[in-house]
Design a protein around this motif. Structure first.
Motif, PDB file in Angstrom:
ATOM      1  N   MET A 150     110.489  97.868  28.959  1.00  0.00           N
ATOM      2  CA  MET A 150     111.313  96.926  29.716  1.00  0.00           C
ATOM      3  C   MET A 150     111.296  95.582  28.999  1.00  0.00           C
ATOM      4  O   MET A 150     110.228  95.022  28.744  1.00  0.00           O
ATOM      5  CB  MET A 150     110.772  96.783  31.135  1.00  0.00           C
ATOM      6  CG  MET A 150     111.452  95.729  31.975  1.00  0.00           C
ATOM      7  SD  MET A 150     113.181  96.102  32.314  1.00  0.00           S
ATOM      8  CE  MET A 150     113.673  94.641  33.215  1.00  0.00           C
ATOM      9  N   ARG A 174     112.009 108.391  36.718  1.00  0.00           N
ATOM     10  CA  ARG A 174     110.748 107.864  37.231  1.00  0.00           C
ATOM     11  C   ARG A 174     110.818 107.475  38.699  1.00  0.00           C
ATOM     12  O   ARG A 174     109.782 107.276  39.324  1.00  0.00           O
ATOM     13  CB  ARG A 174     110.318 106.666  36.371  1.00  0.00           C
ATOM     14  CG  ARG A 174     109.836 107.094  34.996  1.00  0.00           C
ATOM     15  CD  ARG A 174     110.011 106.009  33.945  1.00  0.00           C
ATOM     16  NE  ARG A 174     109.503 106.475  32.664  1.00  0.00           N
ATOM     17  CZ  ARG A 174     110.163 107.292  31.852  1.00  0.00           C
ATOM     18  NH1 ARG A 174     111.357 107.735  32.189  1.00  0.00           N
ATOM     19  NH2 ARG A 174     109.622 107.678  30.706  1.00  0.00           N
ATOM     20  N   ARG A 188     110.389 101.211  46.999  1.00  0.00           N
ATOM     21  CA  ARG A 188     110.398 101.192  45.536  1.00  0.00           C
ATOM     22  C   ARG A 188     109.059 101.602  44.926  1.00  0.00           C
ATOM     23  O   ARG A 188     108.990 101.910  43.740  1.00  0.00           O
ATOM     24  CB  ARG A 188     110.767  99.796  45.041  1.00  0.00           C
ATOM     25  CG  ARG A 188     109.816  98.722  45.518  1.00  0.00           C
ATOM     26  CD  ARG A 188     110.266  97.310  45.146  1.00  0.00           C
ATOM     27  NE  ARG A 188     109.475  96.306  45.827  1.00  0.00           N
ATOM     28  CZ  ARG A 188     108.294  95.891  45.432  1.00  0.00           C
ATOM     29  NH1 ARG A 188     107.775  96.383  44.324  1.00  0.00           N
ATOM     30  NH2 ARG A 188     107.631  94.978  46.102  1.00  0.00           N
ATOM     31  N   PHE A 217     110.781  98.460  36.173  1.00  0.00           N
ATOM     32  CA  PHE A 217     111.943  98.482  35.290  1.00  0.00           C
ATOM     33  C   PHE A 217     113.031  97.587  35.867  1.00  0.00           C
ATOM     34  O   PHE A 217     114.220  97.872  35.749  1.00  0.00           O
ATOM     35  CB  PHE A 217     112.459  99.912  35.122  1.00  0.00           C
ATOM     36  CG  PHE A 217     111.629 100.728  34.163  1.00  0.00           C
ATOM     37  CD1 PHE A 217     111.759 100.556  32.800  1.00  0.00           C
ATOM     38  CD2 PHE A 217     110.718 101.650  34.629  1.00  0.00           C
ATOM     39  CE1 PHE A 217     110.990 101.298  31.918  1.00  0.00           C
ATOM     40  CE2 PHE A 217     109.951 102.397  33.763  1.00  0.00           C
ATOM     41  CZ  PHE A 217     110.077 102.210  32.392  1.00  0.00           C
ATOM     42  N   SER A 218     112.632  96.504  36.500  1.00  0.00           N
ATOM     43  CA  SER A 218     113.561  95.529  37.057  1.00  0.00           C
ATOM     44  C   SER A 218     112.857  94.183  37.133  1.00  0.00           C
ATOM     45  O   SER A 218     111.623  94.106  37.233  1.00  0.00           O
ATOM     46  CB  SER A 218     114.014  95.958  38.456  1.00  0.00           C
ATOM     47  OG  SER A 218     112.954  95.850  39.378  1.00  0.00           O
ATOM     48  N   VAL A 264     113.866 105.654  41.652  1.00  0.00           N
ATOM     49  CA  VAL A 264     114.542 104.402  41.998  1.00  0.00           C
ATOM     50  C   VAL A 264     114.526 104.260  43.516  1.00  0.00           C
ATOM     51  O   VAL A 264     114.649 105.244  44.255  1.00  0.00           O
ATOM     52  CB  VAL A 264     115.993 104.398  41.463  1.00  0.00           C
ATOM     53  CG1 VAL A 264     116.735 103.150  41.916  1.00  0.00           C
ATOM     54  CG2 VAL A 264     115.993 104.495  39.938  1.00  0.00           C
ATOM     55  N   HIS A 294     116.402 106.932  32.260  1.00  0.00           N
ATOM     56  CA  HIS A 294     115.010 106.496  32.150  1.00  0.00           C
ATOM     57  C   HIS A 294     114.485 106.031  33.504  1.00  0.00           C
ATOM     58  O   HIS A 294     113.335 106.302  33.859  1.00  0.00           O
ATOM     59  CB  HIS A 294     114.924 105.356  31.132  1.00  0.00           C
ATOM     60  CG  HIS A 294     113.540 105.055  30.671  1.00  0.00           C
ATOM     61  ND1 HIS A 294     112.837 105.876  29.812  1.00  0.00           N
ATOM     62  CD2 HIS A 294     112.700 104.026  30.959  1.00  0.00           C
ATOM     63  CE1 HIS A 294     111.649 105.365  29.591  1.00  0.00           C
ATOM     64  NE2 HIS A 294     111.533 104.243  30.269  1.00  0.00           N
ATOM     65  N   ARG A 295     115.327 105.375  34.273  1.00  0.00           N
ATOM     66  CA  ARG A 295     114.916 104.882  35.594  1.00  0.00           C
ATOM     67  C   ARG A 295     114.931 105.987  36.640  1.00  0.00           C
ATOM     68  O   ARG A 295     113.993 106.133  37.420  1.00  0.00           O
ATOM     69  CB  ARG A 295     115.818 103.716  36.006  1.00  0.00           C
ATOM     70  CG  ARG A 295     115.506 102.428  35.245  1.00  0.00           C
ATOM     71  CD  ARG A 295     116.620 101.408  35.346  1.00  0.00           C
ATOM     72  NE  ARG A 295     116.209 100.115  34.792  1.00  0.00           N
ATOM     73  CZ  ARG A 295     116.197  99.838  33.491  1.00  0.00           C
ATOM     74  NH1 ARG A 295     116.577 100.753  32.621  1.00  0.00           N
ATOM     75  NH2 ARG A 295     115.804  98.643  33.072  1.00  0.00           N
ATOM     76  N   ALA A 322     107.609 102.714  37.925  1.00  0.00           N
ATOM     77  CA  ALA A 322     109.070 102.701  37.827  1.00  0.00           C
ATOM     78  C   ALA A 322     109.662 101.449  38.442  1.00  0.00           C
ATOM     79  O   ALA A 322     110.737 100.997  38.035  1.00  0.00           O
ATOM     80  CB  ALA A 322     109.631 103.948  38.517  1.00  0.00           C
ATOM     81  N   ASP A 325     119.447 104.135  29.709  1.00  0.00           N
ATOM     82  CA  ASP A 325     118.687 103.292  30.628  1.00  0.00           C
ATOM     83  C   ASP A 325     118.711 103.864  32.036  1.00  0.00           C
ATOM     84  O   ASP A 325     117.718 103.792  32.764  1.00  0.00           O
ATOM     85  CB  ASP A 325     119.270 101.877  30.635  1.00  0.00           C
ATOM     86  CG  ASP A 325     119.018 101.130  29.333  1.00  0.00           C
ATOM     87  OD1 ASP A 325     118.012 101.443  28.685  1.00  0.00           O
ATOM     88  OD2 ASP A 325     119.809 100.251  28.979  1.00  0.00           O
ATOM     89  N   GLY A 367     116.927  97.121  39.353  1.00  0.00           N
ATOM     90  CA  GLY A 367     116.397  98.432  39.023  1.00  0.00           C
ATOM     91  C   GLY A 367     117.330  99.566  39.400  1.00  0.00           C
ATOM     92  O   GLY A 367     117.015 100.724  39.146  1.00  0.00           O
TER      93      GLY A 367
END
Length: 802
Positions: free
Chosen positions: A1, A366, A455, A169-170, A368, A362-363, A166, A359, A260
């Motif tokens: 990230m 894992r 999340r 990733f934001s 979201v 990838h998210r 995960a 991208d 994310g």
């Protein structure tokens, strides 16, 4: 990230310096892999607009520019950049400014005065692009300090995240952790709903069950197709490792980085009917945004358009990439935005199966936040309307509540927290940490009842909460305490040889231990013809690590080849590890694991020395190494010609060991086949062995027995046998025929030549006979010899010599 430091600081208010922020991120488990400072020294550098551009009278590649720097009269600057032109806005370093290590002065270039320098992104340390001037938007105000216009100084920070985080990733996810660690609170995120200004809508349908339980969409009509991505957004994307493309694409990328939630934008005018989500059908194809044609099967999820008997045409690969036919372009006036929640199990490995890594995938792989789609739609709508205008239509949402993850309360006991960490943390501090992380906390008599946000997929049990408290409180604040209580010592069984002994023996015999992945390339196993019963991975790390190894030798020889390619003429490697085979019968059974030891060697048998002639390593050298391992435990090995595909015919053997009176196959030894060596691009003869570790570790416990007081008798015999009869078979026959009086058997000669029939060989052996209670008589010795002769004649067609 990867993200912009300034962007993060908008989501969490902290006073920590950049150095302290980086240390804090790493300390709480968000390892900082790289920090790239941007725009640290831009004093005297402003936005310049080239008003006029004319060729230099004395140089073909130079241009004489009149540049508006906001100072009134234009400045004359000589520039040689290939993209210099009238009307261009670019960074201008005024006289007295410093660019890199160079201080800008008024100068003459080929007789023409130059009062400044137009700069590229690389010269300013903002990017690696040195192909021309850094082009700024046409509406950039001339004379504005570049640092103010681009929001500098800043830094691009890259994190190396573990798969369980995960949520980080934001920017929002990282902000909660930073707020908790730095004693603050994340800035509240507000996604005010945009009112609908139109009545039109696109219906949404779900037909994938738990794989796609939520899908949200919205049409924005009549937006300005000429609108461009504002510089502040483009810079944040660029500093996050994403190249700005167009407004609609950039907005979806921006929202994904901030929240994310991956998003996608379709051209509304290219859609034909209701948008749906379903499983792909075998053989179905879809042209993706990158132009490749993806052939799908029922393991993929697709976004569809229109009803019809086929369930709608595929227009996007759900959770991975959009389709080419419905993409947005610079001519798009009506856009359909989508944001969905896909189960990780429905996305894992799908992109990799097609050779893609995006991208979005990838998210989604894992996990979201399932509550984010509507929030993301609202944020994206507001950004588009503010920048490009347009009339948003109503938000349309399809949801299957029964398949959405439900929040679970987790109990955190005060005593358990103290017992695990070894220290007491004040209740107020525990509550502060948990609330700062965005968790809902209720105190009870024993501790707290905690509800993680949607999340945080990684929080499921009490120990997860203890870990959160520990990492935010600080691992360095936890005292080092030796464990108390009695420790029971476990004595290693004498009947089992330790692996450390085998390692030491191999090192003593001049081998170096190698450690390779248990995953190998499936094509490598095919090359070795060793893919039978191999176990493919459902979600491999990469195509080169797509199967569990069935043997140690493919990976070990690959490591040996890499060393040989680096001018290492003599390489000797060994490895201890597990191999894996598909379980027979029930497909749901776990693979069968077997521990093995393997060795491989090229080059000379011994290291170069002035007192010994060099010779290449051969079969018997490796056989001696394997026998030395067997000697540690007393294992008795036998060898038979091998038919293994990777073995050189006539120079390799299968290895057997006795188990309850029966010979059991335990390994292979020999020279690799020349055909395999060519396929592996190896120019050396490779000698190797591989054997089951259990056989070499199983040790017979030695027992004392008295030495016989009576003399032994030796009889030497010589037999002619066919060339293809192995000594192991001959010795087995002799031992069985002689019985317990045989105390030793020695092969002291092998002869082929004059006096021996072609296709045969002469084996001369010594039989050592002895009894414990008496002296053997000549008659008894003769009877044993007669039995041996008869057995060899009957079993192997042996003819006695002399």
């Amino acid at each position: 990230m990867k993200f912009s430091e300034n962007w993060l600081r908008q989501h969490v208010r902290i006073d920590d310096t950049r150095e302290r922020l980086v240390e804090t991120l790493t300390a709480i488990g968000l390892e900082v892999e790289d920090v790239a400072p941007l725009g640290e020294s831009l004093d005297g550098i402003v936005v310049g607009r080239i008003v006029e551009c004319a060729p230099h009278p004395q140089a073909d590649r130079l241009q004489v520019c009149q540049v508006d720097a906001g100072t009134g009269a234009p400045l004359q600057v000589v520039c040689g950049a290939p993209n210099v032109r009238a009307g261009l806005c670019a960074p201008l370093a005024l006289v007295g400014a410093t660019v890199g290590a160079m201080r800008i002065k008024a100068a003459e270039l080929r007789g023409v005065a130059s009062n400044g320098m137009l700069c590229s992104a690389k010269e300013l340390g903002l990017d690696e692009d040195a192909s021309g001037l850094l082009e700024l938007p046409a509406d950039a105000p001339a004379g504005t300090p570049l640092s103010d216009y681009l929001g500098l100084p800043d830094a691009s920070i890259e994190l190396k995240l573990t798969p369980n985080r995960a949520d980080c990733f934001s920017l929002r996810g990282i902000a909660f952790d930073v707020a908790a660690a730095c004693g603050g609170m994340a800035v509240e995120s507000v996604a005010t709903p945009m009112p609908a200004l139109g009545e039109g809508s696109v219906a949404v349908e779900l037909d994938a069950g738990a794989d796609a339980p939520r899908y949200v969409g919205r049409v924005i009509a009549n937006l300005d197709p000429g609108a461009r991505t504002p510089v502040w957004m483009a810079e944040r994307l660029r500093r996050s490792g994403i190249r700005p493309l167009s407004l609609l694409v950039d907005v979806t990328q921006y929202v994904m980085l901030e929240t994310g939630q991956p998003m996608h934008a379709f051209d509304r005018d290219l859609l034909q009917g209701p948008v749906g989500v379903r499983r792909a059908r075998d053989g179905e194809t879809l042209t993706l945004l990158d132009g490749r044609d993806a052939r799908l099967d029922d393991g993929f999820l697709v976004i569809t358009d229109g009803n019809g008997t086929s369930g709608g045409r595929p227009i996007a690969l759900a959770g991975v990439m959009g389709g080419l036919d419905t993409r947005v372009t610079t001519d798009t006036r009506n856009v359909f935005l989508e944001a969905a929640h896909f189960a990780p199990s429905a996305i894992i490995g799908r992109g990799r199966k097609l050779g893609l890594h995006t991208d979005a995938s990838h998210r989604f792989e894992r996990g979201v936040d399932p509550e984010l789609p509507r929030t993301a739609i609202e944020i994206a709508t507001r950004l588009i309307v503010e920048i490009a205008g347009g009339a948003p239509e109503p938000v349309v949402e399809a949801v299957l509540p029964e398949h959405l993850p439900k929040p679970v309360r987790i109990g955190l006991r005060r005593d358990r927290l103290q017992r695990v960490l070894g220290l007491r943390i004040e209740d107020t501090e525990v509550e502060r940490i948990l609330r700062a992380l965005g968790l809902a906390v209720e105190a009870d008599g024993q501790g707290w009842q905690v509800t993680p946000p949607a999340r945080r997929f990684d929080l499921a049990i009490e120990e997860d909460l203890i870990e959160e408290v520990a990492r935010i409180h600080g691992y360095d604040a936890i005292p080092a305490t030796l464990p108390g209580g009695a420790t029971r010592l476990v004595v290693a069984p004498e009947s089992e040889l330790a692996e450390a002994d085998l390692r030491r023996q191999m090192v003593a015999r001049d081998f170096i231990e190698a450690v390779n992945y248990a995953f190998v390339d499936a094509n490598l196993l095919e090359t070795w013809q060793a893919s039978e019963s191999s176990v493919p991975l459902a979600n491999p790390l990469s195509a080169e690590l797509g199967a569990m190894r069935t043997h140690l030798l493919p990976g070990l020889v690959d490591a040996l080849a890499r060393n040989a390619a680096r001018q290492q003429a003599r390489v000797r490697l060994f490895e201890l590890g597990k191999v894996f085979a598909r379980a027979s019968g029930d497909a749901g059974l776990a693979p069968v694991e077997t521990r093995r030891i393997a060795a491989a060697a090229i080059g000379d048998a011994r290291a170069a020395h002035w007192d010994a002639a060099s010779r290449p390593v051969d079969f018997h050298d490796l056989k001696g190494d394997l026998e030395s391992l067997a000697g540690l435990s007393g294992a008795s090995l036998r060898y038979r010609p091998s038919s293994a595909a990777w073995g050189h015919p006539g120079r390799s053997a299968d290895v057997y060991a006795s188990n309850d009176g029966e010979d059991v196959h335990v390994g292979w030894i020999g020279e690799l086949h020349p055909r395999l060596l060519r396929a592996l691009d190896l120019d050396h003869r490779v000698l190797a062995f591989e054997a089951d570790l259990a056989v070499l570790q199983r040790r017979r416990i030695p027992g004392a027995r008295p030495l016989s007081k009576f003399p032994s008798v030796r009889r030497d015999l010589a037999f002619v046998v066919p060339e293809d009869v192995a000594w192991a078979a001959v010795s087995g026959t002799v031992r069985a025929a002689a019985g317990p009086v045989l105390r030793g058997l020695e092969l002291f000669d092998r002869y082929v030549g004059k006096g021996v029939e072609s296709g045969c060989k002469s084996l001369a052996m010594g039989l050592i006979l002895q009894e414990d209670s008496r002296t053997l008589t000549d008659r008894e010795v003769d009877e044993v010899v007669a039995r041996v002769i008869a057995a060899l004649q009957g079993d192997h067609g042996a003819v006695m010599r002399g």
